[in-house]
Design a protein around this motif. Structure first.
Motif, PDB file in Angstrom:
ATOM      1  N   UNK A  81       0.818  -1.214   0.000  1.00 50.92           N
ATOM      2  CA  UNK A  81       0.000   0.000   0.000  1.00 50.92           C
ATOM      3  C   UNK A  81       0.862   1.278   0.000  1.00 50.92           C
ATOM      4  N   UNK A  82       2.054   1.174   0.532  1.00 54.02           N
ATOM      5  CA  UNK A  82       2.909   2.355   0.624  1.00 54.02           C
ATOM      6  C   UNK A  82       3.398   2.829  -0.741  1.00 54.02           C
ATOM      7  N   UNK A  83       3.322   1.984  -1.758  1.00 55.77           N
ATOM      8  CA  UNK A  83       3.749   2.361  -3.106  1.00 55.77           C
ATOM      9  C   UNK A  83       2.593   2.850  -3.969  1.00 55.77           C
ATOM     10  N   UNK A  84       1.395   2.965  -3.376  1.00 60.45           N
ATOM     11  CA  UNK A  84       0.210   3.427  -4.094  1.00 60.45           C
ATOM     12  C   UNK A  84      -0.086   4.864  -3.673  1.00 60.45           C
ATOM     13  N   UNK A  85      -0.306   5.788  -4.613  1.00 59.77           N
ATOM     14  CA  UNK A  85      -0.620   7.163  -4.225  1.00 59.77           C
ATOM     15  C   UNK A  85      -1.773   7.275  -3.237  1.00 59.77           C
ATOM     16  N   UNK A  86      -2.761   6.386  -3.326  1.00 59.99           N
ATOM     17  CA  UNK A  86      -3.890   6.395  -2.395  1.00 59.99           C
ATOM     18  C   UNK A  86      -3.540   5.788  -1.039  1.00 59.99           C
ATOM     19  N   UNK A  87      -2.378   5.156  -0.964  1.00 57.86           N
ATOM     20  CA  UNK A  87      -1.907   4.488   0.251  1.00 57.86           C
ATOM     21  C   UNK A  87      -2.893   3.428   0.753  1.00 57.86           C
ATOM     22  N   UNK A  88      -3.406   2.667  -0.204  1.00 55.23           N
ATOM     23  CA  UNK A  88      -4.266   1.543   0.145  1.00 55.23           C
ATOM     24  C   UNK A  88      -4.221   0.489  -0.943  1.00 55.23           C
ATOM     25  N   UNK A  89      -4.710  -0.690  -0.608  1.00 53.13           N
ATOM     26  CA  UNK A  89      -4.860  -1.781  -1.567  1.00 53.13           C
ATOM     27  C   UNK A  89      -6.245  -1.686  -2.195  1.00 53.13           C
ATOM     28  N   UNK A  90      -6.377  -2.112  -3.439  1.00 50.17           N
ATOM     29  CA  UNK A  90      -7.677  -2.081  -4.104  1.00 50.17           C
ATOM     30  C   UNK A  90      -8.589  -3.206  -3.651  1.00 50.17           C
ATOM     31  N   UNK A  91      -9.860  -3.097  -3.980  1.00 55.30           N
ATOM     32  CA  UNK A  91     -10.841  -4.131  -3.651  1.00 55.30           C
ATOM     33  C   UNK A  91     -11.235  -4.915  -4.897  1.00 55.30           C
ATOM     34  N   UNK A 114      -4.972   0.190 -10.593  1.00 61.34           N
ATOM     35  CA  UNK A 114      -3.869   0.045  -9.638  1.00 61.34           C
ATOM     36  C   UNK A 114      -3.661   1.274  -8.762  1.00 61.34           C
ATOM     37  N   UNK A 115      -4.635   2.190  -8.763  1.00 66.41           N
ATOM     38  CA  UNK A 115      -4.511   3.369  -7.934  1.00 66.41           C
ATOM     39  C   UNK A 115      -3.384   4.296  -8.329  1.00 66.41           C
ATOM     40  N   UNK A 116      -2.874   4.128  -9.544  1.00 61.86           N
ATOM     41  CA  UNK A 116      -1.783   4.961 -10.024  1.00 61.86           C
ATOM     42  C   UNK A 116      -0.400   4.455  -9.670  1.00 61.86           C
ATOM     43  N   UNK A 117      -0.319   3.267  -9.065  1.00 64.86           N
ATOM     44  CA  UNK A 117       0.983   2.751  -8.632  1.00 64.86           C
ATOM     45  C   UNK A 117       1.948   2.552  -9.796  1.00 64.86           C
TER      46      UNK A 117
END
Length: 287
Positions: free
Chosen positions: A215-225, A252-255
């Motif tokens: 999650x730390x590598x995702x701009x949203x700082x979370x995992x997707x559902x 991918x939340x922009x990752x």
């Protein structure tokens, strides 16, 4: 409770949609959403007990699903399975090529058997399912195919066999979109990033801390559902995407867009969408 889809009720009423790998994870979630929108779902996979469990869930929720045991890597079995589905159901309009699998390993440690097994599962099997459905049916009726790939842009260190197969599936998607478009068949792909799905619990214990830190590598700082992936799949199978063909949608939340050079600050204003009433958090992500 029932699936809380963002799409209108009965969107897929009167249609049959095929979902491979429908016994778990994203395939299970999508099968539930499609059924909640009126589709009859043909669940395809290798393990009959897992398929039956999902079929029973869908029936309990008021939907319709049928199960078909099939090894998608076997050409003759795939042809027979498609033939059986077509003989038992009217108005088959689409396919979700979701079945897949891989194991973690650096390239130098992957032997030929392991490489070919993963490529057959993640590339060849999807090709066989799509080709058979096209040749036996969609070439005459039109329809939609959605292929599940992965976030493999920039390579896929630690899973190079899967990355190569998924990249091949993206190219297959583009080629099929051109060759089959004249028959009214749209072929697109969805590339999930890090999604909270049951597949996360299949990896060895030494990977668990790494998974928790994704999650730390995702701009949203979370995992997707799973629901966020399913919603994209349902859109690509729907009439609303009638002019989308040969594309790959990253979820991918922009990752996949960032680099280690740009720091990611604390995130805000982004809540996950989770319409799947039967969703469970993978054990590896449970605090």
């Amino acid at each position: 409770m029932s699936y809380q889809s963002i799409f209108r009720p009965c969107l897929f009423a009167g249609q049959t949609l095929i979902v491979t790998g429908g016994g778990s994870g994203i395939g299970r979630c999508t099968a539930h959403e499609l059924a909640s929108l009126g589709a009859t779902v043909a669940l395809v996979g290798r393990k009959a007990d897992k398929l039956e469990a999902v079929r029973a869930e869908i029936a309990e929720d008021g939907g319709q699903a049928h199960t078909y045991t099939c090894d998608i890597r076997d050409e003759a079995v795939v042809a027979d399975t498609i033939r059986t589905i077509l003989s038992e159901h009217d108005n088959v309009t689409g396919l979700l090529n979701n079945a897949g699998g891989q194991y973690p390993s650096p390239l130098a440690s992957i032997n030929q058997k392991g490489w070919e097994t993963v490529v057959r599962t993640n590339l060849t099997g999807g090709f066989l399912m799509a080709r058979e459905l096209y040749n036996q049916h969609l070439s005459k009726t039109g329809g939609a195919i959605v292929n599940i790939v992965a976030d493999m842009w920039g390579g896929m260190p630690g899973m190079g066999h899967s990355g190569a197969a998924r990249a091949g599936m993206v190219n297959f998607t583009q080629t099929a979109a051109v060759e089959w478009g004249c028959s009214g068949v749209r072929v697109n792909a969805v590339a999930p990033g890090w999604i909270a799905s049951s597949g996360m619990d299949t990896y060895p214990e030494q990977m668990q801390q790494w998974i928790r830190g994704l999650r730390d590598a995702v701009p949203f700082k979370r995992i997707g559902t799973e629901s966020e992936v399913s919603a994209a799949i349902c859109f690509l199978l729907s009439p609303g995407s009638a002019f989308i063909n040969g594309d790959t949608l990253r979820i991918d939340g922009g990752a996949s867009q960032g680099t280690a050079v740009w720091p990611l600050p604390k995130a805000k204003n982004n809540e996950p969408f989770n319409g799947f009433h039967r969703a469970t958090t993978p054990k590896v992500l449970q605090d």
